[in-house]
Design an enzyme around this catalytic site. Structure first.
Site, PDB file in Angstrom:
ATOM      1  N   LEU A 257      32.860  31.876  36.385  1.00  0.00           N
ATOM      2  CA  LEU A 257      33.962  31.182  37.035  1.00  0.00           C
ATOM      3  C   LEU A 257      35.090  31.031  36.032  1.00  0.00           C
ATOM      4  O   LEU A 257      34.841  30.928  34.819  1.00  0.00           O
ATOM      5  CB  LEU A 257      33.557  29.773  37.475  1.00  0.00           C
ATOM      6  CG  LEU A 257      32.579  29.602  38.634  1.00  0.00           C
ATOM      7  CD1 LEU A 257      32.197  28.128  38.745  1.00  0.00           C
ATOM      8  CD2 LEU A 257      33.197  30.092  39.926  1.00  0.00           C
ATOM      9  N   SER A 258      36.306  30.992  36.509  1.00  0.00           N
ATOM     10  CA  SER A 258      37.373  30.491  35.659  1.00  0.00           C
ATOM     11  C   SER A 258      37.113  29.007  35.423  1.00  0.00           C
ATOM     12  O   SER A 258      36.671  28.296  36.327  1.00  0.00           O
ATOM     13  CB  SER A 258      38.728  30.678  36.334  1.00  0.00           C
ATOM     14  OG  SER A 258      39.014  32.047  36.518  1.00  0.00           O
TER      15      SER A 258
ATOM     16  N   THR B 234      42.013  30.247  34.816  1.00  0.00           N
ATOM     17  CA  THR B 234      42.455  29.365  33.744  1.00  0.00           C
ATOM     18  C   THR B 234      43.781  29.838  33.178  1.00  0.00           C
ATOM     19  O   THR B 234      44.621  29.008  32.776  1.00  0.00           O
ATOM     20  CB  THR B 234      41.388  29.319  32.643  1.00  0.00           C
ATOM     21  OG1 THR B 234      40.110  29.051  33.238  1.00  0.00           O
ATOM     22  CG2 THR B 234      41.703  28.258  31.617  1.00  0.00           C
ATOM     23  N   ALA B 235      43.981  31.137  33.155  1.00  0.00           N
ATOM     24  CA  ALA B 235      45.247  31.663  32.649  1.00  0.00           C
ATOM     25  C   ALA B 235      46.430  31.102  33.437  1.00  0.00           C
ATOM     26  O   ALA B 235      47.452  30.698  32.858  1.00  0.00           O
ATOM     27  CB  ALA B 235      45.231  33.189  32.711  1.00  0.00           C
TER      28      ALA B 235
ATOM     29  N   HIS C 149      41.470  39.846  30.438  1.00  0.00           N
ATOM     30  CA  HIS C 149      40.483  40.889  30.136  1.00  0.00           C
ATOM     31  C   HIS C 149      41.045  41.894  29.120  1.00  0.00           C
ATOM     32  O   HIS C 149      41.850  41.536  28.253  1.00  0.00           O
ATOM     33  CB  HIS C 149      40.004  41.573  31.417  1.00  0.00           C
ATOM     34  CG  HIS C 149      39.371  40.649  32.410  1.00  0.00           C
ATOM     35  ND1 HIS C 149      38.604  39.559  32.053  1.00  0.00           N
ATOM     36  CD2 HIS C 149      39.401  40.632  33.773  1.00  0.00           C
ATOM     37  CE1 HIS C 149      38.181  38.922  33.129  1.00  0.00           C
ATOM     38  NE2 HIS C 149      38.656  39.544  34.191  1.00  0.00           N
TER      39      HIS C 149
END
Length: 343
Positions: free
Chosen positions: A114-115, A169-170, A208
């Site tokens: 998960l984020s 999150t980013a 990524h």
């Protein structure tokens, strides 16, 4: 009639074997997740044959696994003793996994990436494990564009940013850094660099492997969110989480979640100590990345903080989610804990 006379023999019964439990495990189709979890095996294909990378790496004999490396286009046996557990591994885009976790109960995965931002939305369903997190210690997702620009340009009128999902999150940290609303559109993470190059968006938030390859495509870095976070807090940026369903304990019994968490940690330990084979498997998930860049990326996100988040990593999680809640841009996750944390 004469009675039947004979001897009564005790026939020993075979020991009762614990039933096998199949669990679903979801991870993002990127190299670091693949690197960590391949030792668990999979009862079903992880990659579909018509979409998976064709170039197969060679030269690594993997103990306990038939083939070198195992092929994610079909089922393969675990490389470690998984005890009573077997895993059906599912590789999906991280935002797809985030949406699964908030979706109908029948679509929930037992173990999932998960984020960390997404975790704040599902704390009643999932609990974090201390192993399996992806943390950027002074580095992280990048904001890129076709030309060099100041960060303030990102909030200008008519500037649109391609982002990999609003629960990543980013995206959360970008909102923190910019401190105001901005125009964005959601794209699969693999489409963001092409969209920036084509002019479909003005800037892109890359995650990524694109964190390392955007410059080769001719793009410029405007901001590193992990560097910004480290400057603000002195803590690692917890980007990706690994989580297990809270209700699994009903299936697994007392201490079942701790048993499962210990197995997940062993998978990462095995992957790190059998590096060549793990890299060979991970190449299926990053076919366009040069070998040295692939190793660099995996070293960034599969490391000591992945084996165990430690108090420092947990402090990063609490600071991130607590700050987001105070800003009103994420639900209040409460005082977050982690299964299997080594203090």
């Amino acid at each position: 009639m004469r009675p039947l006379v004979g001897r009564l023999y005790h026939v020993p019964m075979p020991p009762h074997a614990a039933p096998t439990i199949e669990l679903t495990l979801g991870h993002s189709p990127d190299a670091d997740d693949a690197f960590m979890w391949w030792p668990l095996g999979s009862t079903a294909p992880v990659l579909m044959a018509d979409t998976s990378p064709r170039a197969r790496a060679s030269g690594s004999n993997l103990p306990g696994v038939a083939g070198s490396p195992p092929d994610p286009r079909g089922p393969f046996e675990p490389a470690i003793d998984t005890g009573r557990f077997r895993f059906r591994v599912i590789a999906e885009d991280i935002e797809t996994l985030n949406r699964r976790a908030v979706g109908p109960p029948e679509r929930l995965l037992d173990v999932t990436a998960l984020s960390m931002h997404a975790f704040a939305h599902v704390t009643e369903r999932y609990v974090l494990t201390a192993c399996g997190s992806s943390m950027g210690d002074g580095y992280g997702p990048k904001v890129v564009a076709r030309r060099e620009q100041p960060v303030s340009w990102l909030t200008s009128d008519r500037v649109r940013i391609g982002v990999p999902g609003v629960r990543t999150t980013a995206f959360l940290v970008l909102r923190m850094m910019l401190g105001r609303d901005f125009e964005y559109c959601e794209l699969p993470f693999s489409d963001i660099v092409p969209a920036v190059l084509a002019g479909a968006v003005d800037a892109g938030l890359v995650i990524h492997e694109a964190q390392l390859t955007f410059a080769d495509a001719g793009l410029f870095q405007l901001a590193d969110l992990g560097a910004w976070w480290k400057q603000q807090t002195g803590l690692p940026l917890p980007l990706g989480a690994n989580a297990v369903r809270r209700d699994l304990e009903l299936r697994l019994g007392p201490d079942g979640l701790h048993e499962l968490t210990a197995l997940l940690r062993r998978s990462i330990e095995y992957a790190l100590t059998h590096r060549a084979g793990s890299l060979a498997y991970a190449r299926y998930f990053a076919p366009g990345i040069a070998g040295d860049l692939l190793e660099r990326f995996i070293d960034m996100y599969v490391n000591d903080l992945t084996l165990d988040a430690s108090d420092r990593g947990l402090a990063g999680v609490r600071e991130l989610l607590g700050r987001a809640a105070r800003l009103g841009i994420s639900p209040d996750a409460g005082r977050v804990g982690m299964l299997g944390l080594r203090r």
